[in-house]
Design an enzyme around this catalytic site. Structure first.
Site, PDB file in Angstrom:
ATOM      1  N   ARG A 114       0.979  -1.166  -0.004  1.00  0.00           N
ATOM      2  CA  ARG A 114      -0.100  -0.129   0.109  1.00  0.00           C
ATOM      3  C   ARG A 114       0.914   1.275  -0.144  1.00  0.00           C
ATOM      4  NH1 ARG A 114      -2.368   0.436   6.246  1.00  0.00           N
ATOM      5  NH2 ARG A 114      -0.725   1.500   7.041  1.00  0.00           N
ATOM      6  N   ASN A 152      -4.919   7.831   3.619  1.00  0.00           N
ATOM      7  CA  ASN A 152      -4.879   7.313   4.881  1.00  0.00           C
ATOM      8  C   ASN A 152      -3.336   7.193   5.535  1.00  0.00           C
ATOM      9  OD1 ASN A 152      -6.014   5.075   6.824  1.00  0.00           O
ATOM     10  ND2 ASN A 152      -4.082   4.117   5.995  1.00  0.00           N
ATOM     11  N   GLU A 153      -3.192   7.941   6.455  1.00  0.00           N
ATOM     12  CA  GLU A 153      -1.949   7.783   7.069  1.00  0.00           C
ATOM     13  C   GLU A 153      -0.717   8.332   6.071  1.00  0.00           C
ATOM     14  OE1 GLU A 153      -2.422   4.479  10.637  1.00  0.00           O
ATOM     15  OE2 GLU A 153      -1.077   4.029   8.692  1.00  0.00           O
ATOM     16  N   GLU A 305      -8.283   5.462  14.754  1.00  0.00           N
ATOM     17  CA  GLU A 305      -7.735   4.239  14.825  1.00  0.00           C
ATOM     18  C   GLU A 305      -7.346   3.754  16.242  1.00  0.00           C
ATOM     19  OE1 GLU A 305      -5.480   2.463  11.723  1.00  0.00           O
ATOM     20  OE2 GLU A 305      -6.370   3.407  10.065  1.00  0.00           O
ATOM     21  N   TRP A 313       2.144  -5.788  13.915  1.00  0.00           N
ATOM     22  CA  TRP A 313       3.461  -5.292  13.308  1.00  0.00           C
ATOM     23  C   TRP A 313       4.549  -5.026  14.287  1.00  0.00           C
ATOM     24  CZ3 TRP A 313       3.536  -0.938  16.154  1.00  0.00           C
ATOM     25  CH2 TRP A 313       2.400  -0.269  16.571  1.00  0.00           C
ATOM     26  N   GLU A 353      -3.002  -7.893   7.632  1.00  0.00           N
ATOM     27  CA  GLU A 353      -3.378  -7.865   8.696  1.00  0.00           C
ATOM     28  C   GLU A 353      -4.574  -8.602   9.142  1.00  0.00           C
ATOM     29  OE1 GLU A 353      -3.004  -2.730   9.212  1.00  0.00           O
ATOM     30  OE2 GLU A 353      -4.496  -3.434   7.689  1.00  0.00           O
ATOM     31  N   LYS A 354      -4.604  -9.823   8.877  1.00  0.00           N
ATOM     32  CA  LYS A 354      -5.226 -10.654   9.463  1.00  0.00           C
ATOM     33  C   LYS A 354      -5.216 -11.261  10.757  1.00  0.00           C
ATOM     34  CE  LYS A 354      -2.532 -14.553   7.274  1.00  0.00           C
ATOM     35  NZ  LYS A 354      -1.741 -13.693   6.608  1.00  0.00           N
ATOM     36  N   PHE A 355      -4.120 -10.968  11.172  1.00  0.00           N
ATOM     37  CA  PHE A 355      -3.957 -11.113  12.882  1.00  0.00           C
ATOM     38  C   PHE A 355      -3.885  -9.818  13.584  1.00  0.00           C
ATOM     39  CE2 PHE A 355      -1.535 -14.802  10.915  1.00  0.00           C
ATOM     40  CZ  PHE A 355      -1.881 -15.583  11.504  1.00  0.00           C
ATOM     41  N   HIS A 356      -4.361  -8.774  12.916  1.00  0.00           N
ATOM     42  CA  HIS A 356      -4.693  -7.465  13.589  1.00  0.00           C
ATOM     43  C   HIS A 356      -6.023  -7.515  14.227  1.00  0.00           C
ATOM     44  CE1 HIS A 356      -5.473  -3.258  14.460  1.00  0.00           C
ATOM     45  NE2 HIS A 356      -4.243  -2.778  13.996  1.00  0.00           N
TER      46      HIS A 356
END
Length: 664
Positions: A114, A152-153, A305, A313, A353-356
């Site tokens: 991204r 975004n960011e 957020e 991360w 980000e599946k573990f976020h």
């Protein structure tokens, strides 16, 4: 100009990022049902949807987004609609590689993640404007829309040829002539004189130390280039929906953007905050960046957020213990947030980000995380009418400036251990632990409303800022200034005498003869009214009227002043030429605050209990490891429980109370 109040309408907004394009459409109805159950009132949609909205150049697919916004509106859930320009689709980089950023060594940063865009690329800007125009025209009047969220960011850097041309134009606007640029950059050093504008490049990878003034200007330029992208999209959105506020989300205490400049262009200041739940000072980090967000906004702000549990991360990603998510969310409300949101609503099954963590975890509604999220929604619903739009009053300011940050981290400085962000954190921690609510302020801002102003270290100070500080003290303010301050001007030229003469006059110093940075772990014993150890830094001072409060007791500086205080006009200026160990720094700043007539938000609280006043309300937040009992004067009502009380209140571990004055 619209603001956050236009979106909150007397409530605290609650929700998070929603990425329905990751899920079958039949899931959406269940999502909305569970959102309502959890008290969600706002979701951010479309942040990373460019490839779904425009799967091929100029071919738009909005049908799914139409259905989604209608569904959310029907459920009474407002939408913060994002422009998807943070993550261009693969077709843009494939067809237009000139839109891709280049690293300092000239290598291309490819698509596949991204933020793969060059902020200076006209092609990127043209395509970003086109998708923004389509969204604004289609949804600017949609009843679900409460706010726009741009990109975004923002944090992309680029050193490509397109950036080089843009950098040269920016330099011409800033400096006017090559003669002025050569003077500003000190190009007489190392034979760096520029004879033509086309010779100038971004500070790419070089053989040795690069020109510090060039690095400083490039940091300024990069912030401005990204801001140009933001304001271009903002203008499109405002043209189609002038009554709808526009924002973008900042990363916490982010080096890459001049937040003071950005805040002037935002209708709403929004921040992402991810303290480490394994860090004993995670709550202080949260307080610091929340104070910064409130100060940038000049009032209420949006927590865009945070995580309900673990992130993905860090080297080790631990979840939040029971109650911590609620506690840190209420801390943000206490410090001015009128919107509490998370990344994200439903936890992703695929992707980076599946573990976020998320409000709705992989294991579903039976998970403690979802139950706590629903309970927090109910808390915020109760607090909203009493809190939304109310101010947080601070009489202490900590001065912070991105120019000084960029300049102080140049190569070839006296000590790499003097880290700007860590230094600000240490000084803010001392005030936070003493329960002195603190704004952050630009050194050239109006400081007259503050009884106490502290400067951890501002290596670079402009003439305007120096005159402002002198006026502040002369007219009755109390200033506490740290080491290595006022050394350089706005172009990173060392001031005559090593420290500006105006600042030395205010501080009652004849000279700072030598900087004596300390090695890691090294300390110097200091003696005075109270003995302490200095860390990180020391200086060889000569006073000129200042009172010496503490002296170095050993080492090469033995007998010389370490801490001084000087009356100047109607005010007082303190100087700390070293950083006292944490307890001693807190004691010194507490003493200065007391002498300035300041009192903490609440007195004599147990260690670990944070107190913040917002409007008439007193927030008590227990960050300690165990239950805490707090003695309080008068009568009060806890808005979280509806319970009246007097005398003492007990806070469980990770407990909180929001107290409103009550009549007997």
């Amino acid at each position: 100009m619209p603001d956050l109040n236009d979106a909150t309408r007397g409530r605290i907004l609650y929700g998070g990022d929603y990425n329905p394009e990751q899920w079958p459409e039949e899931t959406w109805t269940e999502d909305v049902r569970l959102m309502r159950q959890a008290g969600v009132t706002s979701v951010t949609v479309g942040v990373f949807s460019w490839a779904r909205l425009e799967p091929a150049p100029g071919a738009y697919d909005f049908g799914w987004l139409d259905r989604l916004l209608d569904l959310l509106h029907g459920a009474g859930i407002g939408v913060v609609l994002a422009t998807p320009t943070a993550s261009p689709p693969p077709w843009l980089g494939h067809r237009h590689p000139e839109t891709l950023p280049q690293a300092e060594n000239g290598t291309t940063v490819w698509y596949g993640s991204r933020n793969q865009f060059c902020a200076s690329s006209p092609t990127y800007r043209r395509h970003a404007a086109a998708i923004t125009e389509q969204l604004a025209a289609r949804y600017g009047a949609h009843p679900a829309l409460t706010m726009w969220h741009v990109n975004n960011e923002y944090g992309t850097h680029c050193w490509c040829d397109e950036t080089a041309a843009h950098f040269r134009r920016w330099l011409q606007d800033r400096h006017g002539t090559l003669e002025e640029l050569n003077s500003a950059w000190g190009t007489a050093f190392w034979s760096q004189h520029y004879a033509e504008w086309d010779e100038i490049l971004p500070p790419r990878q070089a053989q040795y130390i690069r020109n510090p003034a060039q690095l400083l200007d490039f940091a300024r330029f990069t912030s401005d280039a990204l801001l140009e992208c933001y304001t271009a999209e903002h203008a499109i959105l405002a043209r189609h929906s002038p009554a709808v506020p526009v924002t973008t989300n900042h990363m916490p205490f982010w080096r890459g953007q001049d937040g003071w400049a950005w805040a002037q262009q935002q209708d709403v200041v929004a921040l992402d905050i991810y303290p480490d739940p394994d860090n004993a000072l995670g709550a202080q980090h949260g307080a610091l960046v929340q104070d910064l967000a409130r100060s940038l906004a000049g009032g209420p702000w949006m927590l865009m957020e945070q995580a309900t549990g673990a992130v993905n991360w860090r080297p080790v990603n631990r979840p939040k213990p029971a109650g911590l998510n609620r506690l840190w969310s209420l801390q943000a409300v206490a410090r001015g947030a009128d919107a509490i949101c998370f990344f994200q609503w439903r936890q992703s099954r695929q992707g980076a980000e599946k573990f976020h963590s998320a409000m709705l975890p992989h294991s579903g509604t039976g998970n403690r995380v979802y139950r706590e999220a629903a309970a927090l929604g109910a808390d915020l619903d109760r607090l909203g009418p009493h809190v939304s739009g109310t101010p947080v009053t601070a009489e202490t300011a900590l001065l912070h400036d991105w120019d000084a940050w960029w300049a102080s981290e140049q190569p070839g400085r006296p000590s790499e251990l003097l880290d700007y962000q860590e230094n600000v954190t240490a000084w803010h921690r001392a005030l936070w632990e003493a329960n002195h609510t603190t704004d952050l302020a630009h050194p050239a801002a109006d400081l007259t409303r503050y009884r106490l102003v502290v400067i951890p270290s501002l290596y670079l100070l402009t003439d305007t800022a120096l005159d402002n500080l002198a006026h502040y003290v002369r007219t009755g303010g109390t200033l506490v200034t740290g080491y290595f301050t006022g050394v350089a001007d706005h172009q990173d030229r060392i001031r005559p005498g090593g420290v500006d003469a105006r600042l030395r006059e205010v501080l009652g110093l004849a000279a700072v003869h030598q900087w004596w940075p300390l090695n890691e772990g090294e300390t110097l014993r200091c003696t005075g009214t109270e003995d302490f150890h200095g860390t990180l830094w020391a200086e060889e001072l000569e006073t000129a009227g200042a009172e010496t409060l503490a002296r170095y007791a050993d080492g090469e500086l033995a007998g010389l002043p370490a801490v001084t205080r000087h009356g100047y006009g109607r005010g007082t200026a303190w100087y700390l030429s070293t950083r006292p160990e944490p307890d001693a720094l807190r004691a010194l700043l507490t003493r200065a605050a007391r002498e300035a007539g300041l009192h903490p938000a609440a007195e004599q609280l147990p260690a670990g209990v944070e107190a913040v006043r917002r409007g008439e309300l007193l927030f008590l937040l227990n960050h300690g490891p165990q239950q805490a009992s707090c003695e309080l004067p008068g009568h009060w009502e806890d808005l979280l429980t509806g319970t009246p009380g007097t005398g003492s209140i007990t806070l469980e571990r990770h407990g909180a109370a929001v107290l409103r004055p009550a009549t007997p």
